[in-house]
Design a protein around this motif. Structure first.
Motif, PDB file in Angstrom:
ATOM      1  N   ALA A 102       0.831  -1.203   0.000  1.00  8.18           N
ATOM      2  CA  ALA A 102       0.000   0.000   0.000  1.00  8.18           C
ATOM      3  C   ALA A 102       0.870   1.258   0.000  1.00  8.18           C
ATOM      4  N   LEU A 103       1.975   1.232   0.766  1.00  7.28           N
ATOM      5  CA  LEU A 103       2.866   2.388   0.783  1.00  7.28           C
ATOM      6  C   LEU A 103       3.518   2.602  -0.578  1.00  7.28           C
ATOM      7  N   HIS A 104       3.876   1.499  -1.233  1.00  6.00           N
ATOM      8  CA  HIS A 104       4.477   1.622  -2.572  1.00  6.00           C
ATOM      9  C   HIS A 104       3.456   2.189  -3.557  1.00  6.00           C
ATOM     10  N   ALA A 105       2.228   1.711  -3.474  1.00  4.65           N
ATOM     11  CA  ALA A 105       1.192   2.197  -4.396  1.00  4.65           C
ATOM     12  C   ALA A 105       0.941   3.691  -4.199  1.00  4.65           C
ATOM     13  N   ALA A 106       1.071   4.166  -2.964  1.00  6.62           N
ATOM     14  CA  ALA A 106       0.821   5.578  -2.681  1.00  6.62           C
ATOM     15  C   ALA A 106       2.047   6.451  -2.909  1.00  6.62           C
ATOM     16  N   SER A 107       3.205   5.834  -3.154  1.00  5.17           N
ATOM     17  CA  SER A 107       4.445   6.588  -3.293  1.00  5.17           C
ATOM     18  C   SER A 107       4.426   7.499  -4.520  1.00  5.17           C
ATOM     19  N   LYS A 108       4.928   8.715  -4.343  1.00  5.55           N
ATOM     20  CA  LYS A 108       5.063   9.655  -5.454  1.00  5.55           C
ATOM     21  C   LYS A 108       6.473   9.641  -6.032  1.00  5.55           C
ATOM     22  N   TYR A 109       7.306   8.774  -5.483  1.00  5.95           N
ATOM     23  CA  TYR A 109       8.706   8.715  -5.930  1.00  5.95           C
ATOM     24  C   TYR A 109       9.140   7.255  -6.041  1.00  5.95           C
ATOM     25  N   LYS A 110       8.527   6.562  -7.002  1.00  6.77           N
ATOM     26  CA  LYS A 110       8.772   5.131  -7.171  1.00  6.77           C
ATOM     27  C   LYS A 110      10.104   4.875  -7.866  1.00  6.77           C
ATOM     28  N   MET A 111      10.760   3.785  -7.463  1.00  5.24           N
ATOM     29  CA  MET A 111      12.015   3.394  -8.078  1.00  5.24           C
ATOM     30  C   MET A 111      11.774   2.802  -9.458  1.00  5.24           C
ATOM     31  N   PRO A 112      12.453   3.275 -10.500  1.00  9.35           N
ATOM     32  CA  PRO A 112      12.311   2.685 -11.847  1.00  9.35           C
ATOM     33  C   PRO A 112      12.807   1.237 -11.856  1.00  9.35           C
ATOM     34  N   GLY A 113      12.065   0.356 -12.466  1.00  8.86           N
ATOM     35  CA  GLY A 113      12.495  -1.034 -12.560  1.00  8.86           C
ATOM     36  C   GLY A 113      12.111  -1.888 -11.378  1.00  8.86           C
ATOM     37  N   GLY A 114      11.823  -1.248 -10.241  1.00  8.29           N
ATOM     38  CA  GLY A 114      11.340  -1.971  -9.072  1.00  8.29           C
ATOM     39  C   GLY A 114      12.239  -3.104  -8.621  1.00  8.29           C
ATOM     40  N   VAL A 115      11.610  -4.200  -8.225  1.00 11.16           N
ATOM     41  CA  VAL A 115      12.312  -5.344  -7.646  1.00 11.16           C
ATOM     42  C   VAL A 115      13.284  -5.970  -8.637  1.00 11.16           C
ATOM     43  N   ALA A 116      12.900  -6.058  -9.904  1.00  9.74           N
ATOM     44  CA  ALA A 116      13.776  -6.668 -10.907  1.00  9.74           C
ATOM     45  C   ALA A 116      15.101  -5.914 -11.002  1.00  9.74           C
ATOM     46  N   MET A 117      15.054  -4.588 -10.962  1.00 12.27           N
ATOM     47  CA  MET A 117      16.285  -3.803 -11.037  1.00 12.27           C
ATOM     48  C   MET A 117      17.124  -3.981  -9.777  1.00 12.27           C
ATOM     49  N   CYS A 118      16.467  -4.187  -8.633  1.00 14.58           N
ATOM     50  CA  CYS A 118      17.212  -4.469  -7.406  1.00 14.58           C
ATOM     51  C   CYS A 118      18.056  -5.733  -7.553  1.00 14.58           C
ATOM     52  N   TRP A 119      17.437  -6.786  -8.093  1.00 14.37           N
ATOM     53  CA  TRP A 119      18.178  -8.032  -8.286  1.00 14.37           C
ATOM     54  C   TRP A 119      19.304  -7.859  -9.301  1.00 14.37           C
ATOM     55  N   ALA A 120      19.082  -7.048 -10.330  1.00 20.84           N
ATOM     56  CA  ALA A 120      20.132  -6.786 -11.315  1.00 20.84           C
ATOM     57  C   ALA A 120      21.319  -6.073 -10.659  1.00 20.84           C
ATOM     58  N   CYS A 121      21.042  -5.122  -9.806  1.00 17.91           N
ATOM     59  CA  CYS A 121      22.113  -4.404  -9.105  1.00 17.91           C
ATOM     60  C   CYS A 121      22.861  -5.331  -8.149  1.00 17.91           C
ATOM     61  N   LEU A 122      22.134  -6.192  -7.445  1.00 16.33           N
ATOM     62  CA  LEU A 122      22.776  -7.137  -6.536  1.00 16.33           C
ATOM     63  C   LEU A 122      23.704  -8.085  -7.293  1.00 16.33           C
ATOM     64  N   ALA A 123      23.257  -8.544  -8.469  1.00 14.04           N
ATOM     65  CA  ALA A 123      24.100  -9.411  -9.302  1.00 14.04           C
ATOM     66  C   ALA A 123      25.347  -8.655  -9.760  1.00 14.04           C
ATOM     67  N   PHE A 124      25.190  -7.382 -10.083  1.00 13.10           N
ATOM     68  CA  PHE A 124      26.322  -6.568 -10.518  1.00 13.10           C
ATOM     69  C   PHE A 124      27.357  -6.445  -9.400  1.00 13.10           C
TER      70      PHE A 124
END
Length: 474
Positions: free
Chosen positions: A402-424
């Motif tokens: 719910a907090l993510h849905a209400a966020s006005k400053y969402k991270m581009p790529g979301g969870v998938a981009m997080c995993w990509a960064c962790l792999a990097f």
């Protein structure tokens, strides 16, 4: 005790609440200063020698990944303004252990980085004073920054504002000078013509092949440490909902101007093979181009850059100790603020630890070797903190939809981009194992986490009454 209750208490030395005295002007320049690290000025000579012109791609790729880490941090901090830093959301979303490990590791990150900075300051001071003992400039810098930071957080913001301004003017001037030299067909006394063709006419963009390209990541990642410093200012920023997004969103532009354009200017004027690995190319550029007077000015700039990074380290370590003490994860003494609402005891303790840099310079007199060892340890620890920020975001998306849905400053790529960064970041650790000097640091660093694990078990056994927790609306 709730977070709000703790923040409103009175102590022996003053209020227990950090004051919001950092303005938008301070926050923007602190973010820029954090993006222009000592590693760019002092470490880029070695990275250019390792990767050649492909180093431009190395900095661009690392910058892109770190930008997504900052976007994740930004959404988390703004999802609950009671979060004072990433210690709070790591503890809330991943568990108390994460807050403990994040806070103490980030404190240690800046202690190690501060030691690297005082090493760099000593190296730059020898440009003018070759007979000066190496420890003397380090001691003077730590003492000066301690005295200034003890006064007020607004003074920290002003110091960092002008330090960052010096770096901005210097790099923009460097890029402009490079463009003018290329456009005017400048030829150095050594017979080197300034031209963009220097980027590809000597072995191409990848003169050392794929391994040379990957080797550049080992040192280049250190140039970005401190970019998350804006996250530690959240509790002392006026109007964080406006200032934090503006600071984070400008990161890509900063990377293009301060890294990509600067490195292109350097290698266009001085071919990459002429860049001396053990010296700052920002200084050597003007020397090789036959303008030695300007080298003194640039040396002053890179010295202030190192001082700026050390200043940020002094600030952030004291705030981390305050946050840890607030949660019962550090000695209660670090919870006390001065009458100026500054965590003075944390400042004194952290600056005392920074003086270990002088001892390191006595043990390892080769400043470049000492700088490489310390910066590698620092880069590993910062990647650990960045990874915990990403893991916190993944947990946030799962636990607080719910907090993510209400966020006005969402991270581009979301969870998938997080995993990509962790792999990097995992890939960077593999690359660090390929070279002898960085492998030594990679082997030693796990000892810190073993020490933290022992300390955490000890803290659990004697958990103090009234330990602070962050309550988050469901």
């Amino acid at each position: 005790m709730t977070f709000k209750d703790a923040a409103s208490g009175q102590g022996e030395q003053g209020q227990h609440d950090l004051q919001r005295h950092l303005t938008n002007r301070h926050i923007q320049l602190i973010a820029i200063g954090g993006a222009i690290g000592t590693g760019l000025f002092m470490g880029s000579g070695k990275t250019i020698s390792l990767a050649g012109p492909s180093i431009v791609l190395v900095y661009a790729i690392i910058g892109a990944m770190v930008f997504f880490v900052m976007r994740a941090m930004g959404e988390l901090l703004l999802s609950n303004l009671r979060y004072k830093s990433f210690i709070d959301f790591a503890s809330d979303l991943l568990g108390p252990w994460a807050g403990f490990f994040t806070g103490w590791t980030y404190w240690f990150c800046w202690i190690v980085t501060g030691i690297a900075d005082v090493i760099a300051i000593s190296a730059y001071a020898q440009f003018w004073f070759p007979d000066l003992p190496q420890w003397a400039p380090a001691l003077a810098c730590v003492g000066l920054l301690l005295g200034l930071n003890l006064l007020t957080v607004r003074l920290f913001g002003e110091i960092e504002f002008w330090f960052a301004m010096i770096k901005i003017v210097a790099i923009v001037t460097l890029v402009g000078t490079g463009v003018a030299m290329v456009a005017g067909g400048f030829v150095s006394p050594a017979g080197r013509a300034a031209s963009l063709s220097n980027l590809w006419n000597d072995g191409g963009l990848f003169p050392h092949g794929a391994m040379g390209f990957f080797a550049g990541f080992q040192i280049a990642v250190f140039a970005f440490v401190g970019i998350e410093l804006v996250g530690t200012t959240a509790a002392e920023a006026q109007d964080p909902e406006r200032t934090l997004p503006r600071a984070i969103n400008s990161i890509p532009v900063r990377i293009i101007i301060f890294y990509v354009c600067a490195l292109i200017a350097i290698m266009a004027v001085t071919p990459w093979r002429d860049v001396v690995p053990g010296k700052s190319p920002f200084v050597e550029l003007f020397v090789l181009a036959g303008l030695p007077a300007a080298a003194g000015v640039i040396n002053f700039v890179v010295l202030t850059s190192a001082a700026s990074s050390a200043n940020g380290g002094v600030f952030s370590t004291s705030r981390m100790l305050y946050g840890l003490a607030l949660k019962g994860d550090a000695p209660r003494a670090f919870y006390q603020l001065s009458r100026a609402s500054v965590p003075s005891r944390g400042l004194l303790f952290s600056c005392g630890c920074l003086l270990l840099g002088a001892f390191l310079m006595w043990v390892v007199p080769d400043l470049v070797q000492a700088f490489t060892l310390v910066t590698t340890v620092s880069a590993i620890l910062f990647m650990f903190v960045w990874s915990l920020i990403l893991l916190s975001y993944i947990a946030y998306r799962r636990q607080r939809p719910a907090l993510h849905a209400a966020s006005k400053y969402k991270m581009p790529g979301g969870v998938a981009m997080c995993w990509a960064c962790l792999a990097f970041f995992a890939g960077i650790l593999v690359l660090l194992s390929l070279e002898t000097d960085t492998r030594q640091a990679l082997v030693v660093t796990p000892l810190w986490f073993v020490l933290l694990g022992v300390a955490y078990r000890f803290m659990l056994r004697r958990q103090p009454e009234g330990a602070t927790v962050v309550s988050v609306p469901s």
